[in-house]
Scaffold this motif. Structure first.
Motif, mmCIF file in Angstrom:
data_model
loop_
_atom_site.group_PDB
_atom_site.id
_atom_site.type_symbol
_atom_site.label_atom_id
_atom_site.label_comp_id
_atom_site.label_asym_id
_atom_site.label_seq_id
_atom_site.Cartn_x
_atom_site.Cartn_y
_atom_site.Cartn_z
ATOM 1 N N ARG A 175 -61.791 -73.030 -14.994
ATOM 2 C CA ARG A 175 -61.491 -72.900 -13.570
ATOM 3 C C ARG A 175 -61.694 -71.441 -13.161
ATOM 4 N NH1 ARG A 175 -57.676 -76.751 -15.298
ATOM 5 N NH2 ARG A 175 -57.675 -78.661 -14.020
ATOM 6 N N ASP A 176 -62.151 -71.252 -11.923
ATOM 7 C CA ASP A 176 -62.230 -69.896 -11.397
ATOM 8 C C ASP A 176 -61.839 -69.900 -9.922
ATOM 9 O OD1 ASP A 176 -64.448 -70.791 -9.974
ATOM 10 O OD2 ASP A 176 -65.892 -69.555 -11.044
ATOM 11 N N ARG A 177 -61.713 -68.727 -9.374
ATOM 12 C CA ARG A 177 -61.284 -68.569 -7.993
ATOM 13 C C ARG A 177 -62.191 -67.573 -7.310
ATOM 14 N NH1 ARG A 177 -55.254 -66.438 -6.100
ATOM 15 N NH2 ARG A 177 -55.282 -67.309 -3.988
ATOM 16 N N LEU A 178 -62.576 -67.870 -6.075
ATOM 17 C CA LEU A 178 -63.464 -66.991 -5.322
ATOM 18 C C LEU A 178 -62.655 -65.960 -4.551
ATOM 19 C CD1 LEU A 178 -66.032 -69.587 -3.927
ATOM 20 C CD2 LEU A 178 -66.206 -68.197 -6.001
ATOM 21 N N VAL A 179 -63.222 -64.754 -4.503
ATOM 22 C CA VAL A 179 -62.589 -63.663 -3.759
ATOM 23 C C VAL A 179 -63.592 -63.079 -2.777
ATOM 24 C CG1 VAL A 179 -60.992 -63.101 -5.630
ATOM 25 C CG2 VAL A 179 -63.208 -61.917 -5.491
ATOM 26 N N LEU A 180 -63.058 -62.467 -1.736
ATOM 27 C CA LEU A 180 -63.862 -61.773 -0.737
ATOM 28 C C LEU A 180 -63.966 -60.311 -1.147
ATOM 29 C CD1 LEU A 180 -65.216 -62.421 2.059
ATOM 30 C CD2 LEU A 180 -63.145 -61.476 3.101
ATOM 31 N N VAL A 181 -65.180 -59.820 -1.342
ATOM 32 C CA VAL A 181 -65.412 -58.461 -1.822
ATOM 33 C C VAL A 181 -65.780 -57.573 -0.642
ATOM 34 C CG1 VAL A 181 -66.733 -57.013 -3.403
ATOM 35 C CG2 VAL A 181 -66.190 -59.372 -4.029
ATOM 36 N N MET A 182 -65.227 -56.359 -0.633
ATOM 37 C CA MET A 182 -65.421 -55.459 0.508
ATOM 38 C C MET A 182 -65.269 -54.010 0.041
ATOM 39 S SD MET A 182 -61.725 -56.415 2.092
ATOM 40 C CE MET A 182 -62.093 -58.128 1.638
ATOM 41 N N PRO A 183 -65.757 -53.045 0.817
ATOM 42 C CA PRO A 183 -65.493 -51.643 0.482
ATOM 43 C C PRO A 183 -63.998 -51.365 0.528
ATOM 44 C CG PRO A 183 -67.276 -51.823 2.098
ATOM 45 C CD PRO A 183 -66.670 -53.189 1.975
ATOM 46 N N ALA A 184 -63.567 -50.388 -0.238
ATOM 47 C CA ALA A 184 -62.135 -50.113 -0.362
ATOM 48 C C ALA A 184 -61.466 -49.811 0.974
ATOM 49 C CB ALA A 184 -61.924 -48.945 -1.334
ATOM 50 N N GLY A 185 -62.168 -49.201 1.914
ATOM 51 C CA GLY A 185 -61.574 -48.843 3.195
ATOM 52 C C GLY A 185 -61.773 -49.863 4.288
ATOM 53 N N HIS A 186 -62.189 -51.075 3.945
ATOM 54 C CA HIS A 186 -62.474 -52.107 4.955
ATOM 55 C C HIS A 186 -61.178 -52.563 5.626
ATOM 56 C CE1 HIS A 186 -63.891 -55.960 6.625
ATOM 57 N NE2 HIS A 186 -65.096 -55.414 6.565
ATOM 58 N N PRO A 187 -61.242 -52.956 6.913
ATOM 59 C CA PRO A 187 -60.030 -53.420 7.608
ATOM 60 C C PRO A 187 -59.315 -54.588 6.921
ATOM 61 C CG PRO A 187 -61.788 -53.017 9.187
ATOM 62 C CD PRO A 187 -62.390 -52.848 7.832
ATOM 63 N N LEU A 188 -60.052 -55.422 6.137
ATOM 64 C CA LEU A 188 -59.428 -56.564 5.472
ATOM 65 C C LEU A 188 -58.892 -56.220 4.078
ATOM 66 C CD1 LEU A 188 -62.000 -59.379 6.382
ATOM 67 C CD2 LEU A 188 -59.854 -58.802 7.549
ATOM 68 N N ALA A 189 -59.154 -55.010 3.618
ATOM 69 C CA ALA A 189 -58.753 -54.635 2.262
ATOM 70 C C ALA A 189 -57.238 -54.530 2.150
ATOM 71 C CB ALA A 189 -59.402 -53.310 1.879
ATOM 72 N N GLY A 190 -56.727 -54.793 0.962
ATOM 73 C CA GLY A 190 -55.317 -54.621 0.682
ATOM 74 C C GLY A 190 -54.465 -55.839 0.937
ATOM 75 N N ARG A 191 -55.021 -56.906 1.453
ATOM 76 C CA ARG A 191 -54.241 -58.114 1.716
ATOM 77 C C ARG A 191 -54.093 -58.929 0.433
ATOM 78 N NH1 ARG A 191 -56.427 -60.551 7.384
ATOM 79 N NH2 ARG A 191 -54.932 -62.139 6.743
ATOM 80 N N THR A 192 -53.083 -59.769 0.386
ATOM 81 C CA THR A 192 -52.853 -60.592 -0.804
ATOM 82 C C THR A 192 -53.649 -61.893 -0.773
ATOM 83 O OG1 THR A 192 -50.918 -61.598 0.256
ATOM 84 C CG2 THR A 192 -50.546 -59.649 -1.128
ATOM 85 N N GLY A 193 -54.176 -62.257 0.379
ATOM 86 C CA GLY A 193 -54.977 -63.464 0.519
ATOM 87 C C GLY A 193 -55.534 -63.531 1.922
ATOM 88 N N ILE A 194 -56.616 -64.279 2.077
ATOM 89 C CA ILE A 194 -57.247 -64.378 3.380
ATOM 90 C C ILE A 194 -57.993 -65.703 3.491
ATOM 91 C CG2 ILE A 194 -59.373 -63.227 2.632
ATOM 92 C CD1 ILE A 194 -59.509 -61.942 5.415
ATOM 93 N N ALA A 195 -57.920 -66.326 4.663
ATOM 94 C CA ALA A 195 -58.721 -67.516 4.932
ATOM 95 C C ALA A 195 -60.138 -67.092 5.284
ATOM 96 C CB ALA A 195 -58.113 -68.324 6.072
ATOM 97 N N PHE A 196 -61.112 -67.843 4.833
ATOM 98 C CA PHE A 196 -62.505 -67.481 5.052
ATOM 99 C C PHE A 196 -62.810 -67.323 6.537
ATOM 100 C CE2 PHE A 196 -67.005 -68.821 5.577
ATOM 101 C CZ PHE A 196 -67.599 -67.779 4.901
ATOM 102 N N ALA A 197 -62.178 -68.140 7.374
ATOM 103 C CA ALA A 197 -62.440 -68.085 8.814
ATOM 104 C C ALA A 197 -62.165 -66.707 9.389
ATOM 105 C CB ALA A 197 -61.607 -69.144 9.538
ATOM 106 N N GLU A 198 -61.191 -65.981 8.832
ATOM 107 C CA GLU A 198 -60.845 -64.657 9.341
ATOM 108 C C GLU A 198 -61.938 -63.629 9.082
ATOM 109 O OE1 GLU A 198 -56.684 -63.327 8.765
ATOM 110 O OE2 GLU A 198 -56.493 -65.134 7.516
ATOM 111 N N ALA A 199 -62.839 -63.927 8.153
ATOM 112 C CA ALA A 199 -63.877 -62.958 7.797
ATOM 113 C C ALA A 199 -65.202 -63.215 8.500
ATOM 114 C CB ALA A 199 -64.101 -62.975 6.280
#
Length: 307
Positions: A175-199
């Motif tokens: 089993r694996d899990r997909l993650v959203l990858v972004m630059p460290a300073g991105h507005p979405l960075a640092g969250r514990t989880g995110i729905a794909f629609a928000e991105a």
């Protein structure tokens, strides 16, 4: 014997020596060139070609001022000849390895996620116990894995469970899990989880169009009813992360892949909370009996999934 099936006499003319000569004529373009390649007299090549055409009942080559060119029938025979000769060469290679003590060959197809995340260690562990078995592994997208196993290109496939298995047997591998990858300073960075629609308001870097991950991302955007702002397709996870590093867009990769590749690039990753982001990788085989070597491999891989 039905009239539409080839006669035994006809099939006997398709021996490997004759087929090699025919392929040489097509590649060299002349009888003399084929004769030199085969180290025989041109008259012997001409005689063998005439006998082959007579046995098959059709003209295979046309004579032109610049040499010889396959007819449509010749093109068909050349296509199958190349496959048969490649298979014959592979048979000779593998039997030679058996003569040296090899106990089997396992042919496997696997998607990129399995190859990058899990197979290096799992195959090393297998060979530590079964050192006399050789592994022949080829990377294909999940759909290509299914087709390849169904068509007999390999005994074992590893792919995403999101792809229809076409009647193949399937066993959980990992089993694996997909993650959203972004630059460290991105507005979405640092969250514990995110729905794909928000991105979906940001640009994306996509894996190649045949990737099951790209299929999932595109299907989710269509389900939501919002466009996927795709900047570029790239062939692998390392390229996704490099494009993200260059601030070309966001990427979607398995979490373990990010830990292996993305962390060194000083990128950030946020787990996707969508149900489709929790994935299963499966082992697929054709119904029926596996070779002893493949059977050992399937049991080993299934054990990794159960662990």
């Amino acid at each position: 014997m039905p009239d539409d099936l080839p006669t035994p006499g006809l099939l006997n003319r398709l021996d490997l020596k004759t087929l090699r000569l025919f392929a040489a004529i097509c590649e060299e373009g002349t009888l003399n060139g084929a004769a030199r390649a085969a180290a025989i007299a041109p008259s012997a090549v001409s005689k063998r070609l005439a006998e082959l055409e007579q046995a098959l009942g059709c003209t295979l080559l046309t004579r032109e001022p610049r040499g010889m060119r396959p007819t449509p029938a010749g093109e068909t025979l050349l296509h199958h000849t190349r496959r048969m000769l490649a298979s014959a060469d592979q048979i000779a290679l593998e039997l030679a390895e058996h003569a040296k003590g090899l106990r089997g060959i396992v042919r496997m197809l696997a998607n990129l996620s399995a190859i990058v995340q899990f197979l290096p260690e799992d195959l090393r562990a297998f060979q530590a116990r079964q050192g006399a078995i050789r592994i022949d592994l080829e990377e294909r997208p999940s759909g290509g894995v299914i087709r390849g196993v169904a068509e007999g290109a390999a005994e074992i496939g590893i792919c995403s469970s999101s792809v229809a298995a076409l009647g193949l047997r399937s066993t959980l591998y990992r089993r694996d899990r997909l993650v959203l990858v972004m630059p460290a300073g991105h507005p979405l960075a640092g969250r514990t989880g995110i729905a794909f629609a928000e991105a979906l308001g940001y640009d994306f870097i996509g894996l190649h169009a045949q990737s099951s991950i790209y299929d999932s991302v595109r299907a989710e955007a269509q389900r939501i009813g919002r466009p996927l702002r795709l900047r570029v397709h790239v062939p692998g996870f390392d390229a996704v992360c490099r494009m993200v590093q260059a601030d070309m867009g966001l990427g979607v990769v398995p979490e373990r892949v990010f830990r292996l590749i993305g962390g060194a690039m000083q990128l950030g990753a946020v787990p996707l909370t969508d149900p489709w982001a929790d994935r299963e990788l499966i082992v697929v085989t054709r119904p029926g009996t596996l070779s002893p070597a493949a059977g050992l491999m399937v049991a080993h891989l299934a054990q990794q999934g159960a662990g």
